[in-house]
Motif scaffolding. Structure first.
Motif, PDB file in Angstrom:
ATOM      1  N   LYS A  61      43.603 -31.373 -13.015  1.00 43.12           N
ATOM      2  CA  LYS A  61      43.778 -32.595 -13.812  1.00 43.12           C
ATOM      3  C   LYS A  61      43.807 -33.836 -12.919  1.00 43.12           C
ATOM      4  CE  LYS A  61      46.965 -34.769 -17.071  1.00 43.12           C
ATOM      5  NZ  LYS A  61      48.283 -34.640 -17.750  1.00 43.12           N
ATOM      6  N   LYS A  62      44.515 -33.743 -11.812  1.00 39.28           N
ATOM      7  CA  LYS A  62      44.581 -34.856 -10.876  1.00 39.28           C
ATOM      8  C   LYS A  62      43.207 -35.150 -10.262  1.00 39.28           C
ATOM      9  CE  LYS A  62      47.278 -36.493  -6.926  1.00 39.28           C
ATOM     10  NZ  LYS A  62      48.303 -36.149  -5.908  1.00 39.28           N
ATOM     11  N   SER A  89      40.319 -34.622 -11.746  1.00 39.35           N
ATOM     12  CA  SER A  89      39.486 -35.271 -12.769  1.00 39.35           C
ATOM     13  C   SER A  89      39.828 -36.753 -12.915  1.00 39.35           C
ATOM     14  CB  SER A  89      39.659 -34.556 -14.112  1.00 39.35           C
ATOM     15  OG  SER A  89      40.976 -34.721 -14.596  1.00 39.35           O
ATOM     16  N   GLU A  90      41.082 -37.095 -12.712  1.00 40.67           N
ATOM     17  CA  GLU A  90      41.487 -38.500 -12.812  1.00 40.67           C
ATOM     18  C   GLU A  90      40.982 -39.338 -11.651  1.00 40.67           C
ATOM     19  OE1 GLU A  90      45.680 -38.175 -13.055  1.00 40.67           O
ATOM     20  OE2 GLU A  90      45.718 -37.588 -15.191  1.00 40.67           O
ATOM     21  N   GLU A  91      40.685 -38.700 -10.542  1.00 43.15           N
ATOM     22  CA  GLU A  91      40.207 -39.425  -9.357  1.00 43.15           C
ATOM     23  C   GLU A  91      38.685 -39.485  -9.268  1.00 43.15           C
ATOM     24  OE1 GLU A  91      42.018 -37.533  -6.045  1.00 43.15           O
ATOM     25  OE2 GLU A  91      44.004 -38.400  -6.404  1.00 43.15           O
ATOM     26  N   LYS A 137      32.357 -32.957 -15.877  1.00 41.62           N
ATOM     27  CA  LYS A 137      32.870 -33.595 -17.089  1.00 41.62           C
ATOM     28  C   LYS A 137      32.585 -32.753 -18.323  1.00 41.62           C
ATOM     29  CE  LYS A 137      32.800 -38.432 -15.576  1.00 41.62           C
ATOM     30  NZ  LYS A 137      32.190 -39.762 -15.788  1.00 41.62           N
TER      31      LYS A 137
END
Length: 574
Positions: free
Chosen positions: A528-529, A531-533, A562
């Motif tokens: 998750k981290k 994907s946020e970056e 994605k």
């Protein structure tokens, strides 16, 4: 003729004597009956609400009088109800006290404490009263689990039933406090029980003191532990190896100055001529590994009043704080790099040198090095075991040469190394990014007839830095008959995210969905981290001097991720 008359007179006298004796018995019996009746009348008159008539010989006068009814207390009511309602089990159908004890011991040996406690219920059903010995067995089993609440509940129940606690009872209660995970609750119960025993003037023996020292030591109360040892000395209770080993536990709990306390305990043992055991040496290695020396410096006296424990600085000697007297060296320069284990015992010590800095650089340098430490064990007749070698692995210099010498030393002393030792060695080499040397450990283990386990593959996963290596690694696990668990998968996913290798990460996500491997919460958070970056990664790559093809490949991988990420999220939730 005369003889016959004389004989008849004798018979007549005997008959008269018998008759008189019989009359005397009758009269005496009547008088006794009258006395007994008089006493009964007095006894009845005490409970009777009406006065007795003047003549008790009149029939029917007493029957109409009223007597006061005294109510039963709660315990008598329970007993009467139990006698009326419960069926009595014959003695031959009930277990004996010895059989009850065997049942409890059997359940405790299987770590089935609930079944052991149910033996008390069985005794209640059979109308058998438990003894203090049976309660002590249950307390012993619960104390090994550190269950303070249950232990003190049983202790109070035993006292409620009128049983007298003995020395074994209090030993188990102290041991429960020592093995409890909750230090605050354990120390509270420990202090309260200790205070109560002092007030009752209960005579404590060496077992009580040893377990109390262990309890205070394991919960970080090193000062109270030393105070108890002083109390043992004042009461002339023998202080043995077990007591000193407990003090070592207290020293280990003090991370800042625990090594100084450990040195004090060590030199106390030497002064009292108490021979250390293998447990003592292993605890000493733990203290060297996990604690520091505090404000210890050269020329300090470890034991106040004993000049033979003064730290002396000698020229031409190897530093050894375990020697008597403890020594430091002034010959060689500290700035010289210590890469080989045999040379790690020479160090310059000046007055301005902080011994903690020396200790952090090389944990064994101040204690004779590996060779000196093992020689000291040999002089005491102690044979090191696999635990000793494993502890030494954490203390030697972080180099291949030092590790190989340690393995050779173990072979010379006929110590059989297990796969867990080699797993630690693989992890040690992987952490310093020496992945090639980490893989070589597998061949060393195989030469010794050892097979890898799931932990071996867990530490080998640290070396899979590329996609191809991960693919080969996962195939190798399946060849050995193992299935990658969530921890191994999480290690590979973490590496892929750290390397920002999209191909590696997409492969791992597909692998998890195909093999229905559920990731850990930590792995989900890592992805998750990542994907946020993604916007930062794209911007960073676009401003770099990348060719068009590489930039295009990066954009394609980001699009693939994605698309894959939402599907992966749905699959892991199912």
């Amino acid at each position: 003729m005369f003889y016959q008359k004389f004989r008849a007179s004798i018979k007549l006298k005997n008959i008269v004597g018998y008759v008189n004796e019989f009359n005397h018995l009758i009269t005496s019996k009547q008088s006794k009956n009258e006395q007994l009746q008089h006493k009964l009348q007095i006894l009845v008159s005490n409970f009777c609400m009406e006065k007795l008539p003047r003549s008790a010989n009149v029939f029917g006068d007493i029957s109409g009088r009223k007597f006061e009814r005294i109510p039963m207390n709660e315990r008598e009511q329970k007993e009467e109800k139990f006698q009326d309602t419960e069926a009595h089990v014959p003695r031959r159908l009930k277990p004996s006290l010895g059989q009850y004890a065997k049942m409890i011991k059997s359940h405790i040996s299987k770590n089935d404490l609930n079944s052991a406690l149910q033996v008390l219920d069985l005794m209640k059903e059979n109308r058998d009263k438990p003894t203090m010995y049976l309660y002590n067995l249950l307390l012993y089993g619960l104390a090994k689990q550190g269950d303070i609440k249950q232990c003190f509940s049983l202790y109070n129940k035993a006292k409620k039933y009128g049983l007298q606690p003995n020395a074994a009872t209090y030993t188990s209660l102290f041991n429960a406090c020592a093995l409890s995970d909750n230090s605050e609750v354990a120390l509270k119960h420990l202090n309260r029980l200790r205070k109560s025993l002092y007030e009752w003037q209960f005579l404590l023996n060496d077992a009580h003191y040893n377990v109390m020292v262990k309890a205070y030591s394991w919960h970080g109360q090193i000062v109270k532990a030393f105070q108890l040892v002083d109390e043992m000395r004042d009461r002339r209770i023998p202080i043995g190896e077990i007591t000193y080993n407990s003090l070592f536990h207290g020293a280990i709990s003090d991370k800042k100055a625990g090594m100084r306390h450990a040195l004090i305990v060590w030199h106390l043992m030497r002064m009292k001529n108490i021979k250390p055991s293998l447990i003592t040496y292993n605890l000493l290695l733990r203290a060297i590994r996990d604690t520091n020396l505090g404000n210890l410096k050269s020329d300090d006296v470890l034991l106040s009043g004993f000049d033979q424990t003064r730290i002396s600085v000698l020229e031409g000697e190897k530093p050894d704080l375990l020697a008597s007297p403890p020594t430091l060296s002034t010959l060689l320069s500290m700035e010289k790099e210590q890469n080989i284990m045999q040379r790690d015992t020479d160090v310059t010590v000046q007055k301005s040198v902080n011994l903690n800095d020396v200790l952090i650089r090389n944990r064994l340098i101040l204690f004779g090095g590996v060779e000196g430490f093992l020689n000291r064990m040999s002089n005491d007749g102690i044979i090191p075991n696999i635990k000793t070698i494993t502890l030494l692995l954490d203390l030697i210099p972080n180099t291949i040469s030092a590790e190989n010498i340690l393995i050779k030393t173990a072979e010379e002393k006929n110590i059989k190394l297990d796969i867990d030792f080699f797993n630690m060695l693989i992890k040690r080499r992987s952490i310093r990014f020496d992945y090639k040397a980490a893989k070589e450990v597998i061949s060393i283990a195989e030469k010794k007839g050892l097979s890898p386990n799931i932990m071996t593959f867990g530490v080998l996963a640290l070396g899979c830095q590329e996609l191809m290596q991960a693919q080969e690694f996962l195939e190798g696990i399946e060849v050995f008959g193992y299935k990658p668990n969530s921890v191994i998968i999480g290690t590979l996913v973490d590496t892929a995210c750290h390397k920002k290798n999209f191909g590696y990460l997409l492969f791992m996500m597909r692998y998890m969905t195909e093999n229905r491997t559920r990731p850990t919460a930590q792995t989900i958070e890592i992805v998750k981290k990542f994907s946020e970056e993604l916007p930062k990664i794209k911007k960073l790559k676009a401003t770099s001097k990348y060719r068009y093809r590489k930039l295009k490949c990066l954009e394609d991988n980001i699009e693939k991720f994605k698309k894959q990420y939402p599907k992966w999220q749905k699959l892991i939730k199912e």
